[in-house]
Motif scaffolding. Sequence first.
Motif, mmCIF file in Angstrom:
data_model
loop_
_atom_site.group_PDB
_atom_site.id
_atom_site.type_symbol
_atom_site.label_atom_id
_atom_site.label_comp_id
_atom_site.label_asym_id
_atom_site.label_seq_id
_atom_site.Cartn_x
_atom_site.Cartn_y
_atom_site.Cartn_z
ATOM 1 N N GLU A 69 0.812 -1.216 0.000
ATOM 2 C CA GLU A 69 0.000 0.000 0.000
ATOM 3 C C GLU A 69 0.848 1.270 0.000
ATOM 4 O O GLU A 69 0.489 2.260 -0.629
ATOM 5 N N ASP A 70 1.972 1.259 0.728
ATOM 6 C CA ASP A 70 2.764 2.479 0.881
ATOM 7 C C ASP A 70 3.810 2.668 -0.200
ATOM 8 O O ASP A 70 4.290 3.783 -0.408
ATOM 9 N N ALA A 74 1.820 2.691 -4.654
ATOM 10 C CA ALA A 74 1.845 4.139 -4.857
ATOM 11 C C ALA A 74 2.457 4.523 -6.201
ATOM 12 O O ALA A 74 1.982 5.448 -6.867
ATOM 13 N N ILE A 75 3.490 3.814 -6.621
ATOM 14 C CA ILE A 75 4.199 4.185 -7.858
ATOM 15 C C ILE A 75 3.293 4.068 -9.085
ATOM 16 O O ILE A 75 3.079 5.047 -9.810
ATOM 17 N N THR A 171 -1.207 -5.094 -11.564
ATOM 18 C CA THR A 171 -0.156 -6.028 -11.961
ATOM 19 C C THR A 171 1.228 -5.481 -11.641
ATOM 20 O O THR A 171 2.106 -6.219 -11.193
ATOM 21 N N THR A 172 1.429 -4.173 -11.867
ATOM 22 C CA THR A 172 2.726 -3.578 -11.539
ATOM 23 C C THR A 172 2.925 -3.532 -10.033
ATOM 24 O O THR A 172 4.029 -3.743 -9.523
ATOM 25 N N ALA A 291 11.513 1.368 -8.904
ATOM 26 C CA ALA A 291 11.232 0.848 -7.566
ATOM 27 C C ALA A 291 12.407 0.062 -6.994
ATOM 28 O O ALA A 291 12.815 0.283 -5.857
ATOM 29 N N VAL A 292 12.959 -0.858 -7.781
ATOM 30 C CA VAL A 292 14.032 -1.705 -7.241
ATOM 31 C C VAL A 292 15.325 -0.917 -7.044
ATOM 32 O O VAL A 292 16.195 -1.331 -6.277
#
Length: 345
Positions: A69-70, A74-75, A171-172, A291-292
């Motif tokens: 969720e955080d 969010a992205i 999905t992302t 993200a990674v």
Amino acid sequence: MSGPYAPLFSTAYFQDPFPTFAWLRENSPVHELSFPVGDVPTLMVTRHADVKHVRLRGFEDKPSVDIIEDFAGAIPTDIISAVLGFSLDAHLSIVDAVERAFPADPSRSEASTGAFDEICDLSRVLVLDKERAPAEDLTSFLVQAWRNEESLSLDELVALVAVIILGGINTTRALIGNAVLALLDHPDQRELLRGHPALDSQAVEEFLRHSGSVVVPVIRFPVRDTEIAGTAVAAGTPVMPCVMSANRDPTSITAPDRLDIARTNVKHFGLGHGIHNCLGAALARLEAEVAVADPHLPGHATGCTPVRPVLREQLDVARSDVPGRGTGRPPLLTRPAPQGVWSAS
């Protein structure tokens, strides 16, 4: 194949489907099961070559962080909202609706139906708003094309926008969440990625192959009689090409169960195949790579140690020395759980 495996679509299957996939690839590569609505016989295809034959279509200040969720959610939510042209208020509504439509906590799944209705309602309001006041966004472009060509009905246009929201976010979100989990499960790969930022894009391909985000396959319907792995398939028979199984087929990749972000020329169906390749593939890859690479991601943070309770969907990640994160309750890393339990035949 020796060893236990979980029945299809059972709770244990959703926690770890890969032993089941391995058994199916070896013993029943074109497996018949019962579709949950109407008890329709359906075929699940699990081998890499056969799945390809079917032609697939896709916190800084918090002492406690819910990764889904955080962070992971969010992205893509922020990006899809901007691409479609949602206002800030509508964006916040989308965030809330998507979280309820695809709850990370299985106990909250009963609220998902109403959330899907809300997403459709928000899509309709957006389409009508952009018809009255077009802007530089995708929805305005689609509305203009709709008005010029009239090849879609209003309901179809609204459905298209809703599909973009659902497909572009969940999905992302699942991919990023599973990538975090994979890094926590494989500390050697976490250290490799931290020390070699140039591997970010390569790592995303391996996450798509190894972890993925689609446990319940998208159903396909052959338009004519065909054959898959020696099994006759009549036209119109529901077929489930199991992407996550195909991506770990040992006949197509060496050591398929090992996460190896240094792999080169990774071949997978994580974003579809052929004419059914995901339209948002480039965006999904970009979001996952951002993200990674984030240094604040718990998978990168010093002192993150996963602790497994009964359900794999929930991990407590103990942080003892993460700068600026506080030392309160250990943050919760939540892995998204697919909706519903289907019975295998």
